[in-house]
Design a protein around this motif. Structure first.
Motif, PDB file in Angstrom:
ATOM      1  N   LEU A 115       0.832  -1.217  -0.178  1.00  0.00           N
ATOM      2  CA  LEU A 115      -0.018  -0.018   0.050  1.00  0.00           C
ATOM      3  C   LEU A 115       0.801   1.311  -0.046  1.00  0.00           C
ATOM      4  O   LEU A 115       0.668   2.284  -0.824  1.00  0.00           O
ATOM      5  CB  LEU A 115      -1.123   0.085   1.298  1.00  0.00           C
ATOM      6  CG  LEU A 115      -1.868   1.003   1.271  1.00  0.00           C
ATOM      7  CD1 LEU A 115      -2.933   1.450   0.335  1.00  0.00           C
ATOM      8  CD2 LEU A 115      -2.798   0.926   2.671  1.00  0.00           C
ATOM      9  N   LEU A 135      -9.501   3.648   0.495  1.00  0.00           N
ATOM     10  CA  LEU A 135      -9.137   2.118   0.104  1.00  0.00           C
ATOM     11  C   LEU A 135     -10.424   1.550  -0.345  1.00  0.00           C
ATOM     12  O   LEU A 135     -11.495   1.717   0.020  1.00  0.00           O
ATOM     13  CB  LEU A 135      -8.600   1.341   1.262  1.00  0.00           C
ATOM     14  CG  LEU A 135      -7.343   2.062   1.835  1.00  0.00           C
ATOM     15  CD1 LEU A 135      -6.847   0.815   2.751  1.00  0.00           C
ATOM     16  CD2 LEU A 135      -6.348   2.204   0.798  1.00  0.00           C
ATOM     17  N   ASP A 138     -13.318  -0.736   1.605  1.00  0.00           N
ATOM     18  CA  ASP A 138     -14.008  -0.023   2.715  1.00  0.00           C
ATOM     19  C   ASP A 138     -15.189   0.786   2.070  1.00  0.00           C
ATOM     20  O   ASP A 138     -14.819   1.821   1.460  1.00  0.00           O
ATOM     21  CB  ASP A 138     -13.263   0.889   3.746  1.00  0.00           C
ATOM     22  CG  ASP A 138     -12.458  -0.083   4.618  1.00  0.00           C
ATOM     23  OD1 ASP A 138     -13.096  -1.032   4.871  1.00  0.00           O
ATOM     24  OD2 ASP A 138     -11.070   0.363   5.022  1.00  0.00           O
ATOM     25  N   TYR A 175      -5.577  -5.281  10.950  1.00  0.00           N
ATOM     26  CA  TYR A 175      -5.740  -3.857  10.657  1.00  0.00           C
ATOM     27  C   TYR A 175      -4.376  -3.182  11.103  1.00  0.00           C
ATOM     28  O   TYR A 175      -3.723  -3.771  11.897  1.00  0.00           O
ATOM     29  CB  TYR A 175      -6.911  -3.136  11.625  1.00  0.00           C
ATOM     30  CG  TYR A 175      -8.332  -3.516  10.973  1.00  0.00           C
ATOM     31  CD1 TYR A 175      -8.852  -2.959   9.896  1.00  0.00           C
ATOM     32  CD2 TYR A 175      -9.146  -4.361  11.716  1.00  0.00           C
ATOM     33  CE1 TYR A 175     -10.095  -3.326   9.639  1.00  0.00           C
ATOM     34  CE2 TYR A 175     -10.221  -4.881  11.244  1.00  0.00           C
ATOM     35  CZ  TYR A 175     -10.941  -4.089  10.392  1.00  0.00           C
ATOM     36  OH  TYR A 175     -12.248  -4.502  10.046  1.00  0.00           O
ATOM     37  N   GLY A 176      -4.224  -2.049  10.692  1.00  0.00           N
ATOM     38  CA  GLY A 176      -3.193  -1.055  11.357  1.00  0.00           C
ATOM     39  C   GLY A 176      -3.774  -0.751  12.461  1.00  0.00           C
ATOM     40  O   GLY A 176      -4.963  -0.457  12.850  1.00  0.00           O
ATOM     41  N   GLU A 196       1.482  -1.982  12.214  1.00  0.00           N
ATOM     42  CA  GLU A 196       0.571  -2.785  10.994  1.00  0.00           C
ATOM     43  C   GLU A 196      -0.097  -4.031  11.518  1.00  0.00           C
ATOM     44  O   GLU A 196       1.069  -4.871  11.821  1.00  0.00           O
ATOM     45  CB  GLU A 196       1.346  -2.738   9.885  1.00  0.00           C
ATOM     46  CG  GLU A 196       0.728  -3.586   8.628  1.00  0.00           C
ATOM     47  CD  GLU A 196      -0.645  -2.932   8.140  1.00  0.00           C
ATOM     48  OE1 GLU A 196      -0.913  -1.734   8.578  1.00  0.00           O
ATOM     49  OE2 GLU A 196      -1.161  -3.421   7.275  1.00  0.00           O
ATOM     50  N   LYS A 197      -1.104  -4.332  11.626  1.00  0.00           N
ATOM     51  CA  LYS A 197      -1.582  -5.860  11.939  1.00  0.00           C
ATOM     52  C   LYS A 197      -0.795  -6.506  12.994  1.00  0.00           C
ATOM     53  O   LYS A 197      -0.244  -7.594  12.925  1.00  0.00           O
ATOM     54  CB  LYS A 197      -1.391  -6.537  10.603  1.00  0.00           C
ATOM     55  CG  LYS A 197      -2.179  -5.981   9.374  1.00  0.00           C
ATOM     56  CD  LYS A 197      -2.406  -6.758   8.402  1.00  0.00           C
ATOM     57  CE  LYS A 197      -3.440  -6.206   7.296  1.00  0.00           C
ATOM     58  NZ  LYS A 197      -3.207  -6.072   5.798  1.00  0.00           N
ATOM     59  N   VAL A 209      -7.286   1.310  11.883  1.00  0.00           N
ATOM     60  CA  VAL A 209      -7.102   2.457  11.034  1.00  0.00           C
ATOM     61  C   VAL A 209      -8.149   1.830   9.757  1.00  0.00           C
ATOM     62  O   VAL A 209      -7.525   0.674   9.364  1.00  0.00           O
ATOM     63  CB  VAL A 209      -5.763   2.476  10.515  1.00  0.00           C
ATOM     64  CG1 VAL A 209      -5.708   3.447   9.379  1.00  0.00           C
ATOM     65  CG2 VAL A 209      -4.815   3.054  11.532  1.00  0.00           C
ATOM     66  N   GLY A 211      -9.974   2.420   6.222  1.00  0.00           N
ATOM     67  CA  GLY A 211      -9.225   2.877   4.667  1.00  0.00           C
ATOM     68  C   GLY A 211      -9.568   4.289   4.253  1.00  0.00           C
ATOM     69  O   GLY A 211      -9.840   4.361   3.154  1.00  0.00           O
ATOM     70  N   TYR A 213      -7.545   8.009   4.795  1.00  0.00           N
ATOM     71  CA  TYR A 213      -6.504   8.913   5.206  1.00  0.00           C
ATOM     72  C   TYR A 213      -6.481  10.309   4.686  1.00  0.00           C
ATOM     73  O   TYR A 213      -6.840  10.424   3.362  1.00  0.00           O
ATOM     74  CB  TYR A 213      -5.233   8.118   4.780  1.00  0.00           C
ATOM     75  CG  TYR A 213      -5.064   6.643   4.923  1.00  0.00           C
ATOM     76  CD1 TYR A 213      -4.461   6.382   6.136  1.00  0.00           C
ATOM     77  CD2 TYR A 213      -5.527   5.840   4.345  1.00  0.00           C
ATOM     78  CE1 TYR A 213      -4.082   4.933   6.311  1.00  0.00           C
ATOM     79  CE2 TYR A 213      -5.624   4.350   4.778  1.00  0.00           C
ATOM     80  CZ  TYR A 213      -4.731   3.862   5.629  1.00  0.00           C
ATOM     81  OH  TYR A 213      -4.481   2.642   5.941  1.00  0.00           O
ATOM     82  N   GLN A 235       4.734  -0.298   3.737  1.00  0.00           N
ATOM     83  CA  GLN A 235       3.481  -0.265   4.641  1.00  0.00           C
ATOM     84  C   GLN A 235       3.224   1.214   4.981  1.00  0.00           C
ATOM     85  O   GLN A 235       4.022   1.949   5.326  1.00  0.00           O
ATOM     86  CB  GLN A 235       3.569  -0.843   5.877  1.00  0.00           C
ATOM     87  CG  GLN A 235       3.526  -2.466   5.761  1.00  0.00           C
ATOM     88  CD  GLN A 235       2.281  -3.194   5.195  1.00  0.00           C
ATOM     89  OE1 GLN A 235       1.272  -2.494   5.031  1.00  0.00           O
ATOM     90  NE2 GLN A 235       2.589  -4.366   4.805  1.00  0.00           N
ATOM     91  N   THR A 237       1.358   2.301   6.817  1.00  0.00           N
ATOM     92  CA  THR A 237       1.220   2.391   8.386  1.00  0.00           C
ATOM     93  C   THR A 237       2.556   2.572   8.913  1.00  0.00           C
ATOM     94  O   THR A 237       2.780   3.466   9.987  1.00  0.00           O
ATOM     95  CB  THR A 237       0.745   1.062   9.068  1.00  0.00           C
ATOM     96  OG1 THR A 237      -0.676   0.854   8.537  1.00  0.00           O
ATOM     97  CG2 THR A 237       0.484   1.039  10.618  1.00  0.00           C
TER      98      THR A 237
END
Ligand code: G1P
Length: 301
Positions: A115, A135, A138, A175-176, A196-197, A209, A211, A213, A235, A237
């Motif tokens: 991403l 994103l 979402d 998720y982040g 991140e995750k 987080v 999708g 930003y 990433q 994130t």
């Protein structure tokens, strides 16, 4: 604070280069972004959301096999003429509406390096001004104005803004995750850490987080220096974590907690649910669908 971090926001970047492996074989020859949610492809909801928030300049990050995305938002004169000749005004309008959605641009990602890498592909188009990232998996309820709220927070702070949603602990690893603290007198939060995750037991909070930003242009410079992280991918994130830890111009990450409805179209079960919920609320389909659903559920019992 220099002005470039507070320049008005007019651009949205939509990463759409993913392979959509979770929906194979449907996505073997069709981009996952083109899968319909009721009767519009998922990507159309996302572009509509950006345009509703005043972001008419939309850059889509695409890749191989994504031609259908460009075709969808382009004119089809023969189809328009045929619908016009047949007096199918409603259908014609639905076709014309997709042509007039914002000013669309496309750039390819080439290598699927994550991403962060996809967002970095937007650098030349976006330039030195803040911008939004949406994103496609979402979908945010059309009645919400999440993106406009985030734009406001970005303009006020000159930093970057993420949308956060509280999720049960056993879901945070998808998720982040952001640790947050309050900002006096404000209804948004300061993000102090991003991971991140994370594993559930290592997550710094239950704030995921989602999708959406709104980013300061400094993110590009940071992404260029962000090594591959989780999954060996660059990433977003991780870049945001760098911005959250910084104290210079364009640094700082803020969170807007979203409490409205979000539909995840990224996996099969939630995609099916999104279709049913949104169709059940439609004027033309809702009543018969709800009646049928009740009978169906009663039959299953
Ligand atoms: C991406 C981001 C993740 C974020 C999520 C939201 O993950 O990397 O931080 O929480 O989107 O949907 P993906 O779902 O693409 O794996």
């Amino acid at each position: 604070m220099t002005d470039q971090n507070k320049k008005p926001i007019t651009k949205a970047v939509i990463p759409a280069a993913g392979l959509g492996t979770r929906f194979l074989p449907a996505t073997k020859a069709t981009p996952k972004e083109m899968l319909p949610v009721v009767d519009r492809p998922a990507i159309q909801y996302v572009v509509e959301e950006a345009v509703r928030a005043g972001l008419e300049d939309v850059l889509m990050i695409t890749g191989r096999n994504k031609r259908a995305l460009e075709d969808h938002f382009d004119r089809v004169p023969t189809l328009e003429k045929q619908l016009n000749d047949q007096g199918k005004d409603k259908l014609l309008q639905s076709v014309v509406d997709t042509n007039d959605l914002g000013e669309l641009h496309y750039v390819r990602q080439g290598d699927p390096k994550g991403l962060g890498h996809a967002v970095l592909r937007g650098k030349i188009h976006v330039g030195n001004e803040p911008f939004a990232v949406l994103l496609g998996d979402d979908l945010i309820d059309e009645k919400e104005d999440l993106l406009s709220q985030m734009v406001e927070v970005q303009q006020k702070t000159g930093g970057s803004v993420v949308a956060l949603m509280e999720v049960p602990n056993d879901q945070i690893s998808a998720y982040g995750c952001a640790a947050i603290e309050t900002v006096e007198g404000e209804d948004f939060f300061k993000v102090t850490e991003l991971v991140e995750k994370p594993k559930a037991e290592e997550a710094p909070s239950n704030y995921a987080v989602i999708g959406r930003y709104v980013l300061s242009p400094k993110v590009f410079e940071v992404l260029e220096n962000t090594p591959p992280g989780r999954g060996d991918e660059i990433q977003l994130t991780d870049a945001l974590q760098t911005l959250a830890a910084g104290t210079g111009e364009g640094d700082g990450v803020y969170g807007v907690v979203f409490k409205g409805r979000r539909f995840d179209t990224g996996d099969k079960l939630s995609y099916l649910k999104a279709n049913i919920i949104l169709a059940a609320e439609r004027e033309d389909l809702g009543e018969p669908l709800r009646a049928w659903l009740q009978d169906f559920v009663a039959d299953q019992a």
